[in-house]
Design a protein around this motif. Structure first.
Motif, PDB file in Angstrom:
ATOM      1  N   ARG A 240       0.837  -1.220   0.000  1.00 36.13           N
ATOM      2  CA  ARG A 240       0.000   0.000   0.000  1.00 36.13           C
ATOM      3  C   ARG A 240       0.860   1.253   0.000  1.00 36.13           C
ATOM      4  O   ARG A 240       0.612   2.203  -0.745  1.00 36.13           O
ATOM      5  CB  ARG A 240      -0.917   0.014   1.223  1.00 36.13           C
ATOM      6  N   GLU A 241       1.858   1.262   0.882  1.00 31.60           N
ATOM      7  CA  GLU A 241       2.739   2.414   0.995  1.00 31.60           C
ATOM      8  C   GLU A 241       3.524   2.623  -0.315  1.00 31.60           C
ATOM      9  O   GLU A 241       3.680   3.750  -0.774  1.00 31.60           O
ATOM     10  CB  GLU A 241       3.703   2.232   2.175  1.00 31.60           C
ATOM     11  N   ALA A 242       3.974   1.536  -0.906  1.00 30.89           N
ATOM     12  CA  ALA A 242       4.717   1.637  -2.166  1.00 30.89           C
ATOM     13  C   ALA A 242       3.820   2.177  -3.280  1.00 30.89           C
ATOM     14  O   ALA A 242       4.257   2.997  -4.091  1.00 30.89           O
ATOM     15  CB  ALA A 242       5.285   0.275  -2.554  1.00 30.89           C
ATOM     16  N   LYS A 243       2.578   1.731  -3.340  1.00 29.93           N
ATOM     17  CA  LYS A 243       1.639   2.223  -4.358  1.00 29.93           C
ATOM     18  C   LYS A 243       1.375   3.711  -4.157  1.00 29.93           C
ATOM     19  O   LYS A 243       1.371   4.478  -5.116  1.00 29.93           O
ATOM     20  CB  LYS A 243       0.328   1.446  -4.320  1.00 29.93           C
ATOM     21  N   ARG A 244       1.177   4.108  -2.900  1.00 27.18           N
ATOM     22  CA  ARG A 244       0.942   5.519  -2.608  1.00 27.18           C
ATOM     23  C   ARG A 244       2.157   6.353  -3.009  1.00 27.18           C
ATOM     24  O   ARG A 244       2.042   7.406  -3.652  1.00 27.18           O
ATOM     25  CB  ARG A 244       0.639   5.722  -1.111  1.00 27.18           C
ATOM     26  N   ALA A 245       3.348   5.876  -2.675  1.00 24.03           N
ATOM     27  CA  ALA A 245       4.579   6.594  -3.022  1.00 24.03           C
ATOM     28  C   ALA A 245       4.753   6.667  -4.539  1.00 24.03           C
ATOM     29  O   ALA A 245       5.170   7.696  -5.070  1.00 24.03           O
ATOM     30  CB  ALA A 245       5.783   5.913  -2.372  1.00 24.03           C
ATOM     31  N   GLN A 246       4.423   5.587  -5.241  1.00 30.75           N
ATOM     32  CA  GLN A 246       4.527   5.564  -6.710  1.00 30.75           C
ATOM     33  C   GLN A 246       3.552   6.572  -7.330  1.00 30.75           C
ATOM     34  O   GLN A 246       3.905   7.302  -8.258  1.00 30.75           O
ATOM     35  CB  GLN A 246       4.226   4.157  -7.238  1.00 30.75           C
ATOM     36  N   ASP A 247       2.332   6.619  -6.802  1.00 33.37           N
ATOM     37  CA  ASP A 247       1.335   7.575  -7.310  1.00 33.37           C
ATOM     38  C   ASP A 247       1.774   9.015  -7.069  1.00 33.37           C
ATOM     39  O   ASP A 247       1.642   9.867  -7.954  1.00 33.37           O
ATOM     40  CB  ASP A 247      -0.033   7.322  -6.666  1.00 33.37           C
ATOM     41  N   GLU A 248       2.302   9.290  -5.877  1.00 32.74           N
ATOM     42  CA  GLU A 248       2.806  10.635  -5.569  1.00 32.74           C
ATOM     43  C   GLU A 248       3.955  11.007  -6.496  1.00 32.74           C
ATOM     44  O   GLU A 248       4.021  12.128  -6.996  1.00 32.74           O
ATOM     45  CB  GLU A 248       3.300  10.714  -4.121  1.00 32.74           C
ATOM     46  N   PHE A 249       4.853  10.053  -6.703  1.00 32.79           N
ATOM     47  CA  PHE A 249       5.993  10.273  -7.598  1.00 32.79           C
ATOM     48  C   PHE A 249       5.508  10.635  -8.989  1.00 32.79           C
ATOM     49  O   PHE A 249       5.973  11.602  -9.593  1.00 32.79           O
ATOM     50  CB  PHE A 249       6.871   9.014  -7.637  1.00 32.79           C
ATOM     51  N   ARG A 250       4.572   9.848  -9.505  1.00 33.40           N
ATOM     52  CA  ARG A 250       4.048  10.083 -10.855  1.00 33.40           C
ATOM     53  C   ARG A 250       3.402  11.464 -10.950  1.00 33.40           C
ATOM     54  O   ARG A 250       3.624  12.195 -11.916  1.00 33.40           O
ATOM     55  CB  ARG A 250       3.038   8.986 -11.210  1.00 33.40           C
ATOM     56  N   GLU A 251       2.600  11.833  -9.954  1.00 28.40           N
ATOM     57  CA  GLU A 251       1.947  13.151  -9.963  1.00 28.40           C
ATOM     58  C   GLU A 251       2.983  14.275  -9.931  1.00 28.40           C
ATOM     59  O   GLU A 251       2.889  15.240 -10.697  1.00 28.40           O
ATOM     60  CB  GLU A 251       1.003  13.290  -8.772  1.00 28.40           C
ATOM     61  N   ASP A 252       3.953  14.162  -9.013  1.00 28.99           N
ATOM     62  CA  ASP A 252       4.986  15.195  -8.896  1.00 28.99           C
ATOM     63  C   ASP A 252       5.797  15.311 -10.179  1.00 28.99           C
ATOM     64  O   ASP A 252       6.086  16.410 -10.654  1.00 28.99           O
ATOM     65  CB  ASP A 252       5.922  14.894  -7.722  1.00 28.99           C
ATOM     66  N   PHE A 253       6.153  14.169 -10.752  1.00 29.41           N
ATOM     67  CA  PHE A 253       6.933  14.171 -11.988  1.00 29.41           C
ATOM     68  C   PHE A 253       6.144  14.823 -13.124  1.00 29.41           C
ATOM     69  O   PHE A 253       6.683  15.654 -13.857  1.00 29.41           O
ATOM     70  CB  PHE A 253       7.340  12.738 -12.369  1.00 29.41           C
ATOM     71  N   ASN A 254       4.882  14.453 -13.254  1.00 26.73           N
ATOM     72  CA  ASN A 254       4.055  15.031 -14.321  1.00 26.73           C
ATOM     73  C   ASN A 254       3.904  16.541 -14.158  1.00 26.73           C
ATOM     74  O   ASN A 254       3.942  17.278 -15.148  1.00 26.73           O
ATOM     75  CB  ASN A 254       2.690  14.351 -14.386  1.00 26.73           C
ATOM     76  N   LEU A 255       3.713  16.998 -12.924  1.00 29.09           N
ATOM     77  CA  LEU A 255       3.611  18.446 -12.681  1.00 29.09           C
ATOM     78  C   LEU A 255       4.891  19.161 -13.111  1.00 29.09           C
ATOM     79  O   LEU A 255       4.846  20.173 -13.812  1.00 29.09           O
ATOM     80  CB  LEU A 255       3.329  18.733 -11.208  1.00 29.09           C
ATOM     81  N   ARG A 256       6.033  18.637 -12.676  1.00 37.13           N
ATOM     82  CA  ARG A 256       7.302  19.274 -13.025  1.00 37.13           C
ATOM     83  C   ARG A 256       7.573  19.207 -14.527  1.00 37.13           C
ATOM     84  O   ARG A 256       8.058  20.167 -15.121  1.00 37.13           O
ATOM     85  CB  ARG A 256       8.462  18.608 -12.265  1.00 37.13           C
ATOM     86  N   ARG A 257       7.262  18.063 -15.147  1.00 35.99           N
ATOM     87  CA  ARG A 257       7.468  17.927 -16.589  1.00 35.99           C
ATOM     88  C   ARG A 257       6.613  18.957 -17.332  1.00 35.99           C
ATOM     89  O   ARG A 257       7.070  19.602 -18.271  1.00 35.99           O
ATOM     90  CB  ARG A 257       7.128  16.511 -17.049  1.00 35.99           C
ATOM     91  N   ASN A 258       5.377  19.137 -16.887  1.00 35.75           N
ATOM     92  CA  ASN A 258       4.498  20.125 -17.519  1.00 35.75           C
ATOM     93  C   ASN A 258       5.012  21.542 -17.328  1.00 35.75           C
ATOM     94  O   ASN A 258       4.897  22.378 -18.228  1.00 35.75           O
ATOM     95  CB  ASN A 258       3.067  19.982 -17.009  1.00 35.75           C
ATOM     96  N   GLU A 259       5.581  21.825 -16.154  1.00 33.26           N
ATOM     97  CA  GLU A 259       6.184  23.145 -15.931  1.00 33.26           C
ATOM     98  C   GLU A 259       7.335  23.380 -16.906  1.00 33.26           C
ATOM     99  O   GLU A 259       7.436  24.455 -17.513  1.00 33.26           O
ATOM    100  CB  GLU A 259       6.718  23.257 -14.496  1.00 33.26           C
ATOM    101  N   GLU A 260       8.196  22.386 -17.043  1.00 31.53           N
ATOM    102  CA  GLU A 260       9.333  22.501 -17.963  1.00 31.53           C
ATOM    103  C   GLU A 260       8.858  22.638 -19.406  1.00 31.53           C
ATOM    104  O   GLU A 260       9.399  23.432 -20.174  1.00 31.53           O
ATOM    105  CB  GLU A 260      10.275  21.298 -17.826  1.00 31.53           C
ATOM    106  N   LEU A 261       7.852  21.865 -19.781  1.00 33.87           N
ATOM    107  CA  LEU A 261       7.312  21.926 -21.145  1.00 33.87           C
ATOM    108  C   LEU A 261       6.709  23.298 -21.430  1.00 33.87           C
ATOM    109  O   LEU A 261       6.921  23.868 -22.498  1.00 33.87           O
ATOM    110  CB  LEU A 261       6.270  20.830 -21.350  1.00 33.87           C
ATOM    111  N   THR A 262       5.986  23.840 -20.475  1.00 35.04           N
ATOM    112  CA  THR A 262       5.385  25.170 -20.630  1.00 35.04           C
ATOM    113  C   THR A 262       6.474  26.220 -20.835  1.00 35.04           C
ATOM    114  O   THR A 262       6.357  27.086 -21.711  1.00 35.04           O
ATOM    115  CB  THR A 262       4.516  25.520 -19.414  1.00 35.04           C
ATOM    116  N   GLN A 263       7.532  26.139 -20.039  1.00 33.12           N
ATOM    117  CA  GLN A 263       8.639  27.089 -20.173  1.00 33.12           C
ATOM    118  C   GLN A 263       9.307  26.953 -21.540  1.00 33.12           C
ATOM    119  O   GLN A 263       9.601  27.949 -22.206  1.00 33.12           O
ATOM    120  CB  GLN A 263       9.670  26.881 -19.048  1.00 33.12           C
TER     121      GLN A 263
END
Length: 172
Positions: A97-120
């Motif tokens: 459960r903890e690993a799944k939660r951490a993986q989901d958080e990682f994916r969300e954080d990565f996507n947010l940052r990738r979108n920020e970089e793409l926008t720039q």
């Protein structure tokens, strides 16, 4: 007589429109290629890798640990007491459960940052295109939705040069 003068006026309008169209300076920019090849894109990729690599390594290590626990449970279940099996099952379930939660958080954080970089990056590309259009007096620069553009009007390499110049200038 009216019909003949109307015909002459229409013909004159078409001729003047064609003459004006011949003076238009039109170009094409392959934005997808710029998003891939611009030095800013490579910088963004490396930055994301640097930023997220430690978390990714932790997630991979946790997955290996969970797999080892599962293998231990499978292999040693017959020699374990019921209470040991139950405890290992609970621990395994909690870690999954903890690993799944951490993986989901990682994916969300990565996507947010990738979108920020793409926008720039898109902003920098747009600015480079506008600068080129003004410097070289283009009447029209097209990007997406173009089915065909001859090499003569493809100015993508010029925009790429502008991006490289801007990249080198921002590193100083």
């Amino acid at each position: 007589m009216l019909r003949k003068s109307l015909y002459c006026a229409l013909l004159g309008l078409l001729v003047s429109s064609a003459a004006q169209a011949a003076d238009l300076k039109i170009g094409f920019v392959n934005v997808a290629r710029l998003l891939e090849k611009a030095p800013q894109a490579e910088r963004a990729k490396k930055e994301l890798e640097r930023e997220f690599s430690p978390r990714d390594k932790k997630l991979v290590a946790e997955q290996k640990s969970i797999k080892a626990m599962e293998e231990r449970l499978t292999k040693d279940a017959s020699i374990m007491s019921q209470s040991e099996r139950d405890k290992l099952d609970r621990d395994l379930l909690n870690r999954k459960r903890e690993a799944k939660r951490a993986q989901d958080e990682f994916r969300e954080d990565f996507n947010l940052r990738r979108n920020e970089e793409l926008t720039q990056l898109q902003k920098e590309i747009f600015e480079a295109i506008q600068t080129l259009a003004k410097e070289e007096s283009f009447d029209l620069l097209l990007t997406d939705g173009v089915v065909y553009a001859s090499e003569g009007i493809d100015v993508t390499s010029k925009v790429e040069s502008k991006l490289e110049t801007g990249f080198k200038g921002s590193k100083k």
